[in-house]
Write a protein that holds these residues in place. Sequence first.
Motif, short mmCIF file in Angstrom:
data_model
loop_
_atom_site.label_atom_id
_atom_site.label_comp_id
_atom_site.label_asym_id
_atom_site.label_seq_id
_atom_site.Cartn_x
_atom_site.Cartn_y
_atom_site.Cartn_z
N GLY A 90 44.57 39.01 39.80
CA GLY A 90 43.68 37.89 39.55
C GLY A 90 44.30 36.79 38.72
N LYS A 91 45.53 37.01 38.24
CA LYS A 91 46.20 36.01 37.42
C LYS A 91 47.21 35.23 38.26
CE LYS A 91 45.73 38.38 32.99
NZ LYS A 91 46.44 38.95 31.82
N PHE A 92 47.47 34.00 37.84
CA PHE A 92 48.44 33.21 38.57
C PHE A 92 49.12 32.23 37.64
CE2 PHE A 92 44.31 31.19 38.88
CZ PHE A 92 44.57 29.85 38.63
N TRP A 93 50.29 31.80 38.06
CA TRP A 93 51.11 30.82 37.34
C TRP A 93 51.31 29.62 38.25
CZ3 TRP A 93 51.11 35.89 36.65
CH2 TRP A 93 51.37 36.43 35.38
N VAL A 94 51.46 28.43 37.65
CA VAL A 94 51.73 27.22 38.41
C VAL A 94 52.88 26.49 37.73
CG1 VAL A 94 50.83 25.03 39.30
CG2 VAL A 94 49.31 27.01 39.08
N GLY A 95 53.90 26.13 38.50
CA GLY A 95 55.03 25.43 37.91
C GLY A 95 55.93 24.80 38.95
N PHE A 96 56.84 23.97 38.47
CA PHE A 96 57.81 23.29 39.33
C PHE A 96 59.09 24.11 39.42
CE2 PHE A 96 55.11 19.89 37.76
CZ PHE A 96 54.88 19.14 38.91
N GLY A 97 59.78 23.96 40.56
CA GLY A 97 61.04 24.67 40.73
C GLY A 97 61.86 24.07 41.85
N VAL A 117 57.57 37.99 47.92
CA VAL A 117 57.49 39.21 48.73
C VAL A 117 56.18 39.28 49.50
CG1 VAL A 117 59.04 40.55 47.25
CG2 VAL A 117 56.58 40.52 46.76
N ALA A 118 55.28 38.34 49.24
CA ALA A 118 53.99 38.32 49.93
C ALA A 118 53.38 36.94 49.77
CB ALA A 118 53.05 39.39 49.36
N GLY A 119 52.34 36.69 50.58
CA GLY A 119 51.59 35.45 50.40
C GLY A 119 51.79 34.45 51.52
N VAL A 138 54.75 25.38 42.79
CA VAL A 138 54.38 26.70 43.29
C VAL A 138 53.23 27.29 42.46
CG1 VAL A 138 55.24 28.97 43.95
CG2 VAL A 138 56.82 27.04 43.80
N ASN A 139 52.26 27.83 43.17
CA ASN A 139 51.20 28.65 42.57
C ASN A 139 51.49 30.08 43.01
OD1 ASN A 139 48.72 30.21 42.49
ND2 ASN A 139 47.63 28.30 42.09
N TYR A 140 51.69 30.99 42.05
CA TYR A 140 52.10 32.34 42.41
C TYR A 140 51.50 33.38 41.47
CZ TYR A 140 55.49 31.71 38.58
OH TYR A 140 56.07 31.48 37.36
N LYS A 184 53.76 37.07 44.67
CA LYS A 184 52.96 36.68 45.84
C LYS A 184 52.75 35.18 45.75
CE LYS A 184 48.26 37.16 47.72
NZ LYS A 184 47.76 35.82 47.33
N ILE A 185 53.11 34.46 46.81
CA ILE A 185 52.94 33.01 46.83
C ILE A 185 51.51 32.68 47.24
CG2 ILE A 185 53.67 30.85 47.90
CD1 ILE A 185 55.80 31.98 46.10
N ASN A 186 50.78 32.02 46.34
CA ASN A 186 49.42 31.59 46.67
C ASN A 186 49.42 30.24 47.37
OD1 ASN A 186 48.33 33.89 45.29
ND2 ASN A 186 48.73 32.84 43.36
N SER A 187 50.30 29.35 46.94
CA SER A 187 50.49 28.07 47.61
C SER A 187 51.82 27.48 47.14
CB SER A 187 49.35 27.09 47.31
OG SER A 187 49.34 26.72 45.94
#
Length: 231
Positions: A29-36, A59-61, A76-78, A96-99
């Motif tokens: 249920g947790k996620f991180w958002v950042g540039f890369g 590995v997923a998403g 990236v939201n992951y 897991k890549i959310n977006s």
Amino acid sequence: MKTLWLWTFALVAILMTSCQKDDDSYSVGKFWVGFGIIDKSGPNTFTVLMDDGSVIYPVAGHYNGDWFDDDSRVLVNYTIVDDKKVDDTNKEYYVKINSVRKILMKGIIDITEAIEDSIGNNPIIVRDAWMSSNQLLNMELRYFGNSEVHFINLVKQPGELTAADQPIELELRHNKNGDREDVLFNAFVSFDLSAIMIEGQDSVSFIVRSVDYQGNESTYEGTYKYVIAAE
């Protein structure tokens, strides 16, 4: 001049924030958002070197390696699934890549009479500007538009730069391509500043100027520190 799309999207309050690890496990249920920056190891596989120095291994998403070229700039939201290698010097995670969204990234252009019209001189709002650890200049922008493609460029006067020219004068330019000013858009853009490197120095000071819709000048002063790859 190469035509580039400026991706736009609504800002979220959690941008560039991180979550803490609980009880030595990660929550779905947790996620991180950042540039890369994308690092492609094959046609359909890639890792992302995040601006905070960590590396994420999808590995997923929801993603497809074909969507991006090597060295593409992304937001990236992951969700972290597990540690790959985490110690005092490494932060590598399976995720897991959310977006994932491609972000406009470009260099500095020498402005000349030949390209003055295409560069444009329309207002632009700079909401934020910062230098990331990979020495990219990043900007959060706002502009009014409707349906046309807008162009954003960072320009300087042509000619060889010397230490005496510091801070190097740069100008953020916006071409709305005759678009109507009906909707307020948000966007991010990252600039490679290598064009202002000065021989014999390891850093250069610069200032970026822009003009908003009220005719007010906005400035950002920063230092570009050359990134030298280890041999």
